[in-house]
Design an enzyme around this catalytic site. Structure first.
Site, short mmCIF file in Angstrom:
data_model
loop_
_atom_site.label_atom_id
_atom_site.label_comp_id
_atom_site.label_asym_id
_atom_site.label_seq_id
_atom_site.Cartn_x
_atom_site.Cartn_y
_atom_site.Cartn_z
N LYS A 13 65.01 67.40 75.98
CA LYS A 13 65.91 68.56 76.17
C LYS A 13 66.87 68.70 74.99
O LYS A 13 67.02 69.76 74.41
CB LYS A 13 66.71 68.42 77.48
CG LYS A 13 65.84 68.26 78.73
CD LYS A 13 66.67 68.13 79.99
CE LYS A 13 67.47 66.87 80.09
NZ LYS A 13 66.69 65.60 80.18
N ARG A 88 71.70 70.30 87.87
CA ARG A 88 70.87 69.14 88.23
C ARG A 88 70.77 68.94 89.73
O ARG A 88 70.12 68.00 90.17
CB ARG A 88 71.53 67.90 87.65
CG ARG A 88 70.82 67.33 86.45
CD ARG A 88 71.76 66.30 85.86
NE ARG A 88 71.08 65.26 85.19
CZ ARG A 88 71.14 65.07 83.87
NH1 ARG A 88 71.79 65.91 83.11
NH2 ARG A 88 70.55 64.04 83.34
N ARG A 127 65.37 55.51 71.09
CA ARG A 127 66.29 56.57 70.67
C ARG A 127 67.58 55.99 70.07
O ARG A 127 68.13 55.02 70.55
CB ARG A 127 66.67 57.42 71.90
CG ARG A 127 67.83 58.36 71.63
CD ARG A 127 67.98 59.41 72.67
NE ARG A 127 68.40 58.89 73.97
CZ ARG A 127 68.60 59.67 75.01
NH1 ARG A 127 68.43 60.97 74.91
NH2 ARG A 127 68.97 59.17 76.16
N ARG A 160 73.13 53.27 69.91
CA ARG A 160 72.18 53.52 71.01
C ARG A 160 72.98 53.73 72.28
O ARG A 160 74.09 53.19 72.42
CB ARG A 160 71.23 52.32 71.16
CG ARG A 160 70.28 52.22 69.96
CD ARG A 160 69.28 51.11 70.05
NE ARG A 160 68.61 50.96 68.76
CZ ARG A 160 67.41 51.47 68.45
NH1 ARG A 160 66.73 52.14 69.34
NH2 ARG A 160 66.89 51.30 67.25
N ARG A 172 67.67 56.76 86.65
CA ARG A 172 67.86 58.16 86.21
C ARG A 172 66.63 59.00 86.56
O ARG A 172 66.74 60.16 86.96
CB ARG A 172 68.12 58.21 84.69
CG ARG A 172 69.54 57.75 84.34
CD ARG A 172 69.69 57.33 82.89
NE ARG A 172 69.37 58.37 81.94
CZ ARG A 172 69.15 58.15 80.63
NH1 ARG A 172 69.22 56.92 80.16
NH2 ARG A 172 68.89 59.15 79.83
P1 AP5 Z 1 66.01 63.62 73.88
O1 AP5 Z 1 65.81 64.97 73.30
O2 AP5 Z 1 67.24 62.87 73.52
O3 AP5 Z 1 65.78 63.66 75.46
P2 AP5 Z 1 66.66 64.33 76.60
O4 AP5 Z 1 65.74 65.04 77.52
O5 AP5 Z 1 67.79 65.10 76.02
O6 AP5 Z 1 67.13 63.00 77.30
P3 AP5 Z 1 68.53 62.54 77.88
O7 AP5 Z 1 68.41 61.06 78.05
O8 AP5 Z 1 69.66 63.01 77.04
O9 AP5 Z 1 68.53 63.23 79.24
P4 AP5 Z 1 69.29 62.85 80.49
O10 AP5 Z 1 69.10 64.06 81.27
O11 AP5 Z 1 68.90 61.59 81.15
O12 AP5 Z 1 70.75 62.49 79.92
P5 AP5 Z 1 72.10 63.31 79.87
O13 AP5 Z 1 72.76 62.96 78.61
O14 AP5 Z 1 71.88 64.74 80.20
O15 AP5 Z 1 64.72 62.73 73.47
C1 AP5 Z 1 64.66 61.35 73.76
C2 AP5 Z 1 64.02 60.60 72.57
O16 AP5 Z 1 62.64 60.97 72.50
C3 AP5 Z 1 64.63 60.94 71.21
O17 AP5 Z 1 64.71 59.76 70.44
C4 AP5 Z 1 63.65 61.93 70.57
O18 AP5 Z 1 63.58 61.77 69.17
C5 AP5 Z 1 62.32 61.54 71.23
N1 AP5 Z 1 61.49 62.70 71.49
C6 AP5 Z 1 61.89 63.92 71.98
N2 AP5 Z 1 60.82 64.74 72.13
C7 AP5 Z 1 59.73 64.02 71.74
C8 AP5 Z 1 58.33 64.32 71.66
N3 AP5 Z 1 57.85 65.52 72.02
N4 AP5 Z 1 57.50 63.34 71.22
C9 AP5 Z 1 57.98 62.12 70.86
N5 AP5 Z 1 59.31 61.79 70.91
C10 AP5 Z 1 60.16 62.73 71.35
O19 AP5 Z 1 72.87 62.68 81.10
C11 AP5 Z 1 73.33 61.33 81.08
C12 AP5 Z 1 74.05 61.03 82.38
O20 AP5 Z 1 75.19 61.91 82.53
C13 AP5 Z 1 73.24 61.25 83.66
O21 AP5 Z 1 72.45 60.12 83.99
C14 AP5 Z 1 74.35 61.49 84.69
O22 AP5 Z 1 74.97 60.29 85.08
C15 AP5 Z 1 75.36 62.30 83.89
N6 AP5 Z 1 75.15 63.76 83.98
C16 AP5 Z 1 74.82 64.61 82.96
N7 AP5 Z 1 74.71 65.87 83.41
C17 AP5 Z 1 74.94 65.82 84.74
C18 AP5 Z 1 74.93 66.81 85.76
N8 AP5 Z 1 74.65 68.10 85.49
N9 AP5 Z 1 75.20 66.41 87.03
C19 AP5 Z 1 75.48 65.13 87.33
N10 AP5 Z 1 75.50 64.13 86.40
C20 AP5 Z 1 75.23 64.48 85.12
#
Ligand code: AP5
Length: 214
Positions: A13, A88, A127, A160, A172
């Site tokens: 994402k 979410r 990552r 990281r 997660r």
């Molecule tokens: P990346 O693009 O970083 O993946 P992402 O989908 O953004 O993953 P996140 O871990 O950021 O998502 P998340 O939803 O768990 O975390 P968030 O920060 O929102 O890609 C990952 C890696 O893969 C990178 O190294 C990239 O280079 C590689 N990659 C990407 N695409 C690729 C491909 N096609 N092929 C190969 N490699 C690829 O949330 C964190 C925490 O915050 C949650 O757990 C929760 O506690 C809280 N939180 C956030 N939002 C909310 C909400 N709305 N409600 C409640 N709690 C929330």
């Protein structure tokens, strides 16, 4: 344009949001990034959120909704926004609908990125990001042009995420399946839902998104 990017942790994402920003001029609003910013500044919200994020669970809806609503009121992104990681839960999806209606805005696209579970573990284990500018990389899939030097700002210090260990990632993923996937039918009924194959390369996924947005 108002675009929602949905998908499990590590689906890509954030990676795709950056490309959509560059190509379409939208502004990324990531609830995960906003929460990590709160943790960094040591706010009360940050202290509450840190424990929950490190456990891999979802931060309570009321905290998320007021945080995102404050950003939207402040005009972050205006009506050209990519919502990354929000909504979410069903409560968040309903709150977003009300927020948009109050502003006379409507949702244009919801794009769900589908990825296999084992690929997620591999993606998150590799990552890392630049400490100075936040640009994201991967040990195998998205390396900087020059080893150890950030392509964007030239920084040489990287970090990281503390929630990228396998145990937290599994929690997660469970949160995604139990609380986030159930909102997909809500957007399907609105005719806004598109699904892309997130197992393609980073460029391959972007091509699919580009086709939808064009
Ligand atoms: P990346 O693009 O970083 O993946 P992402 O989908 O953004 O993953 P996140 O871990 O950021 O998502 P998340 O939803 O768990 O975390 P968030 O920060 O929102 O890609 C990952 C890696 O893969 C990178 O190294 C990239 O280079 C590689 N990659 C990407 N695409 C690729 C491909 N096609 N092929 C190969 N490699 C690829 O949330 C964190 C925490 O915050 C949650 O757990 C929760 O506690 C809280 N939180 C956030 N939002 C909310 C909400 N709305 N409600 C409640 N709690 C929330």
């Amino acid at each position: 344009m108002i675009l929602i990017l949905l998908g499990p942790p590590g689906a890509g994402k954030g990676t795709q949001a950056k490309r959509v920003e560059e190509r379409f001029g939208l502004i990324q609003l990531s609830t995960g990034d906003l929460l990590r910013e709160e943790v960094k500044t040591g706010s009360e919200l940050g202290a509450t959120a840190k424990k929950i994020m490190d456990a891999g669970e979802l931060v309570p809806d009321d905290l998320i909704i007021s945080m995102i609503s404050a950003r939207m009121d402040a005009g972050s992104g205006g009506n050209e926004v990519i919502l990354d990681g929000f909504p979410r839960t069903e409560a968040q999806a309903e709150a977003l609908d009300s927020m948009l209606a109050e502003k006379g805005l409507s949702l244009d696209h919801v794009i769900q990125i589908e990825v296999d579970e084992e690929a997620i573990i591999k993606r998150l284990a590799g990552r890392y990001s630049c400490t100075k500018c936040g640009a994201g990389y991967h040990d195998e899939f998205e390396k900087p042009a020059k080893d150890g030097v950030c392509d964007t700002c030239g920084g040489t210090d990287f970090q990281r995420r503390s929630d990228d260990n396998e145990q937290t990632v599994r929690t997660r993923m469970a949160a995604y399946h139990e609380q986030t996937r159930p909102i997909l039918p809500f957007y399907e009924r609105k005719g806004a839902l598109n699904t892309v194959d997130g197992m393609a390369t980073i460029d391959g996924v972007f091509n699919q998104i580009e086709e939808i947005l064009e």
